[in-house]
Design a protein around this motif. Sequence first.
Motif, PDB file in Angstrom:
ATOM      1  N   ALA A 126       1.160  -7.475  -8.958  1.00  0.00           N
ATOM      2  CA  ALA A 126       0.575  -7.178  -7.650  1.00  0.00           C
ATOM      3  C   ALA A 126       1.312  -7.913  -6.526  1.00  0.00           C
ATOM      4  N   ALA A 127       1.672  -9.158  -6.776  1.00  0.00           N
ATOM      5  CA  ALA A 127       2.304  -9.956  -5.721  1.00  0.00           C
ATOM      6  C   ALA A 127       3.687  -9.440  -5.346  1.00  0.00           C
ATOM      7  N   ASN A 128       4.390  -8.865  -6.310  1.00  0.00           N
ATOM      8  CA  ASN A 128       5.763  -8.425  -6.071  1.00  0.00           C
ATOM      9  C   ASN A 128       5.881  -6.928  -5.821  1.00  0.00           C
ATOM     10  N   ALA A 129       4.764  -6.262  -5.638  1.00  0.00           N
ATOM     11  CA  ALA A 129       4.795  -4.810  -5.478  1.00  0.00           C
ATOM     12  C   ALA A 129       5.449  -4.394  -4.172  1.00  0.00           C
ATOM     13  N   LYS A 130       6.310  -3.402  -4.260  1.00  0.00           N
ATOM     14  CA  LYS A 130       6.902  -2.798  -3.074  1.00  0.00           C
ATOM     15  C   LYS A 130       7.455  -1.438  -3.447  1.00  0.00           C
ATOM     16  N   THR A 131       7.510  -0.573  -2.468  1.00  0.00           N
ATOM     17  CA  THR A 131       8.054   0.755  -2.704  1.00  0.00           C
ATOM     18  C   THR A 131       9.572   0.711  -2.573  1.00  0.00           C
ATOM     19  N   ALA A 132      10.192   1.819  -2.910  1.00  0.00           N
ATOM     20  CA  ALA A 132      11.651   1.882  -2.833  1.00  0.00           C
ATOM     21  C   ALA A 132      12.158   1.719  -1.404  1.00  0.00           C
ATOM     22  N   ASP A 133      11.309   2.074  -0.435  1.00  0.00           N
ATOM     23  CA  ASP A 133      11.758   1.999   0.960  1.00  0.00           C
ATOM     24  C   ASP A 133      10.975   0.987   1.799  1.00  0.00           C
ATOM     25  N   GLY A 134      10.280   0.053   1.142  1.00  0.00           N
ATOM     26  CA  GLY A 134       9.582  -0.953   1.929  1.00  0.00           C
ATOM     27  C   GLY A 134       8.323  -1.462   1.278  1.00  0.00           C
ATOM     28  N   GLN A 135       7.412  -2.015   2.104  1.00  0.00           N
ATOM     29  CA  GLN A 135       6.186  -2.603   1.619  1.00  0.00           C
ATOM     30  C   GLN A 135       5.115  -1.543   1.357  1.00  0.00           C
ATOM     31  N   LEU A 136       4.118  -1.927   0.575  1.00  0.00           N
ATOM     32  CA  LEU A 136       3.008  -1.016   0.289  1.00  0.00           C
ATOM     33  C   LEU A 136       2.074  -0.918   1.485  1.00  0.00           C
ATOM     34  N   PRO A 137       1.436   0.235   1.687  1.00  0.00           N
ATOM     35  CA  PRO A 137       0.368   0.324   2.686  1.00  0.00           C
ATOM     36  C   PRO A 137      -0.748  -0.661   2.330  1.00  0.00           C
ATOM     37  N   PRO A 138      -1.397  -1.256   3.308  1.00  0.00           N
ATOM     38  CA  PRO A 138      -2.413  -2.283   3.040  1.00  0.00           C
ATOM     39  C   PRO A 138      -3.527  -1.819   2.104  1.00  0.00           C
ATOM     40  N   ASP A 139      -3.958  -0.547   2.237  1.00  0.00           N
ATOM     41  CA  ASP A 139      -5.058  -0.092   1.384  1.00  0.00           C
ATOM     42  C   ASP A 139      -4.624  -0.022  -0.080  1.00  0.00           C
ATOM     43  N   VAL A 140      -3.381   0.388  -0.324  1.00  0.00           N
ATOM     44  CA  VAL A 140      -2.883   0.442  -1.707  1.00  0.00           C
ATOM     45  C   VAL A 140      -2.719  -0.976  -2.252  1.00  0.00           C
ATOM     46  N   GLN A 141      -2.193  -1.872  -1.429  1.00  0.00           N
ATOM     47  CA  GLN A 141      -2.053  -3.258  -1.872  1.00  0.00           C
ATOM     48  C   GLN A 141      -3.405  -3.862  -2.208  1.00  0.00           C
ATOM     49  N   SER A 142      -4.417  -3.531  -1.422  1.00  0.00           N
ATOM     50  CA  SER A 142      -5.754  -4.057  -1.675  1.00  0.00           C
ATOM     51  C   SER A 142      -6.285  -3.553  -3.015  1.00  0.00           C
ATOM     52  N   ARG A 143      -6.104  -2.252  -3.286  1.00  0.00           N
ATOM     53  CA  ARG A 143      -6.560  -1.715  -4.580  1.00  0.00           C
ATOM     54  C   ARG A 143      -5.763  -2.311  -5.733  1.00  0.00           C
ATOM     55  N   LEU A 144      -4.483  -2.529  -5.495  1.00  0.00           N
ATOM     56  CA  LEU A 144      -3.638  -3.115  -6.530  1.00  0.00           C
ATOM     57  C   LEU A 144      -4.076  -4.547  -6.831  1.00  0.00           C
ATOM     58  N   ASP A 145      -4.341  -5.321  -5.782  1.00  0.00           N
ATOM     59  CA  ASP A 145      -4.819  -6.698  -5.974  1.00  0.00           C
ATOM     60  C   ASP A 145      -6.120  -6.709  -6.764  1.00  0.00           C
ATOM     61  N   ALA A 146      -7.018  -5.793  -6.419  1.00  0.00           N
ATOM     62  CA  ALA A 146      -8.304  -5.737  -7.120  1.00  0.00           C
ATOM     63  C   ALA A 146      -8.124  -5.300  -8.572  1.00  0.00           C
ATOM     64  N   GLY A 147      -7.235  -4.339  -8.799  1.00  0.00           N
ATOM     65  CA  GLY A 147      -6.969  -3.898 -10.159  1.00  0.00           C
ATOM     66  C   GLY A 147      -6.363  -5.001 -11.001  1.00  0.00           C
TER      67      GLY A 147
END
Length: 564
Positions: A190-211
Motif C-alpha cells: 500500500a505504501a509504495n503503490a503508484k500507477t504507471a503514470d503517477g500517484q494513485l487517486p486519493p480514494d483508491v489509496q484510501s481503499r488500498l490502505d484499508a484493504g
Amino acid sequence: MTTETTEQTAPGRPHTAIDAVADAFTDTLIRLNPSFATELGLPGHETEYQDFSPAGLKEFAVAAREALAALKGLEPADDVDAVTLDAMRERLGLQLELHESGWDLAELNNIASPAQEIRAIFDLMPMDTAAQWDHIAGRGHNVPAALDGYIVSLRSARDDGRVAAARQVKIVIEQTTRHAAEDGFFAKLAANAKTADGQLPPDVQSRLDAGAAAARTAYSRLAGFLESELLPVAPEKDAVGRERYSLASRAFLGATVDLEETYAWGVQELDRLIAEQERVAGEIRPGATVEEAKEVLNNDPARQLKGTDALRAWMQELSDKAVADLAGVHFDIPDVMKTLECRIAPTDEGGIYYTGPSDDFSRPGRMWWSVPPGEDTFTTWAETTTVYHEGVPGHHLQVATATYRRELLNKWRRNVCWTSGHGEGWALYAEKLMQELGYLKDPGDHMGMLDMQRMRAARVVFDIGVHLELEVPERWGSGIWTPEKGYGFLKQNLAISEGQLNFEFTRYLGWPGQAPSYKVGQRLWEQIRAELESRPGFDLKAFHTKALNIGSVGLDTLKRALLE
C-alpha cells in the motif's frame, strides 16, 4: 465464465465431447478458485478468493466426481482425446483420494499452502492503473474471509487428528507474523503503490490502505490461531509414514514407483554425480577437491554479481540468449513465447520459481528470484543452469507451449493439468540437455549444473529416507534417518547459503514427495527418450515438439502417449 474466454479449438481439430467435459471442468475450477483466473489473466474475478473452508474444499471434490461421471462412456475421437481421457482419470481420481484422506484440510507448510497462496496471488496482479490498484484493494479486503475459511479447515482437521508437524506450524507463524507487521508485505504494498503514470487517486489509496490493514489483521489472527490452537497439538515428528507418502508421491509424479528401489537408485545417482564433480574439479585446478574448485570459482571476479539489480540483468541476458539460440534449431518457439521476464521476487523467503504467461500472453512468463535477507553477492557459475531450468528450455518452454497450443489442447490440458514430476523432471532434463548441446562447456558452469543435479539426487535420498525412516547409507552415517541426520547430509550435498538450506530443509519435511519428483521425473523422461532413440528415425527436435505439445500430464500418461 464469459463467452469471450471459452475457446474453441481450430477448424483443423474439431472440439470433441471429451474436450467439452474438460473445458466445463475448467470453467468450474475458475468459478471455485478465482485466483486461478488471475493466474490465467482472465477478467471478472480480480478481487475474489476461493472458499478455503471444508465446504469449499468439498465443492472441488464434487466437481471432480461430476467430471469423471461425464467422461464415462465417451470414446476418444483421436490421440489427443485419448491422452485427455487418460490424464483426467488419473489426475481427478487422485484428487479424490487426497480429499478422502482428509489431509487437504490440514495443508500447512512453509511454501505451498493457503497461508502462502493467499498472499502470493498479489504478485501476479497488474499494477499499472488506478483500476488495477482498486482490484488489489478489493482483494485485500477479501483476505480475512479467505484466511478465516482456512482456519476452519485447519481446526476441523485438528479435531480429526490431522495436524502438520510442529516445525511447519512454527515457520508459518513466523511468515504470517511478518505479513501482519507494520513493515510487512501488505503495508509495503500500500505504501509504495503508484500507477504507471503517477500517484494513485486519493480514494483508491484510501481503499488500498484499508484493504492492506484488513489483510494484516487477518494474518495476525491466523498467526494467533496457529500459536494458541494448532502448535500445542502439533506432532514433533516430521516423518509422515509410508501410506501418506505413497499417496503424495503418486500425486507429484503421476506415476507409481517402487520407493525402496527409487531410494537405492538415488543413493547410486548421488555417488555418480559426486564422482563427476571430482573429475570436473581437476579441470578447474589440477588436483583440486570439489570444495577447493568451488572456492576458486567463488573468488573469480568475472563470475561474481553484486546486488539484485545485477542478478536480474544477468538472468535476463542469459535467458534472452538461450531463446535466440534454440528457437528453430532444437525447439519450435513462436514469437509470442520469446518474451521471458526475469524479476526479483517481492518476498525474501528464498527460492527461485517460474510463473506462466496469461492466457493471451499479455502478461509474459516470468522467472522470479526470492532473495533471503542479507544475501547480496551471487556467483554466475552456480546459477547458470538454474536460468535454463526455470526459463528456456525448461519451465518457460513447457508451460508457455501448452498455453499457446489452443488449436490442439482443450483448456484443462493447456491451463490446469500440472504434474510436478513431469514439469520439474522436464526442467532437469533441460539442464542436462544444455550440457549435451554444448552450453555448459565452461568447467565452472558444468560444476554448477552438477551441483544442482547433486542437490536433486540428495533430495531423493533425504525425502524418501526421512519420511519412510529407512537406513542411512554407509557413506553418510548409520542407523535410521532422522531430520537431524538429514540436515547434516543436506549441508554436505546442497551448495546453497545457510538461509536457503534452512528453507529447503523445512520445505522437504513439510511437503513430502515433492522434492524427489524433480530427479525421479528426470529419470522417467530420460527413460522415455532412450526408448524412442532405440527406434528407427528418431529426431530430437521432433521428440521435443511432440512431448511439449502433450502438456504437463502424469508421467505414466506421458509414457503411454509417447511410447504406445
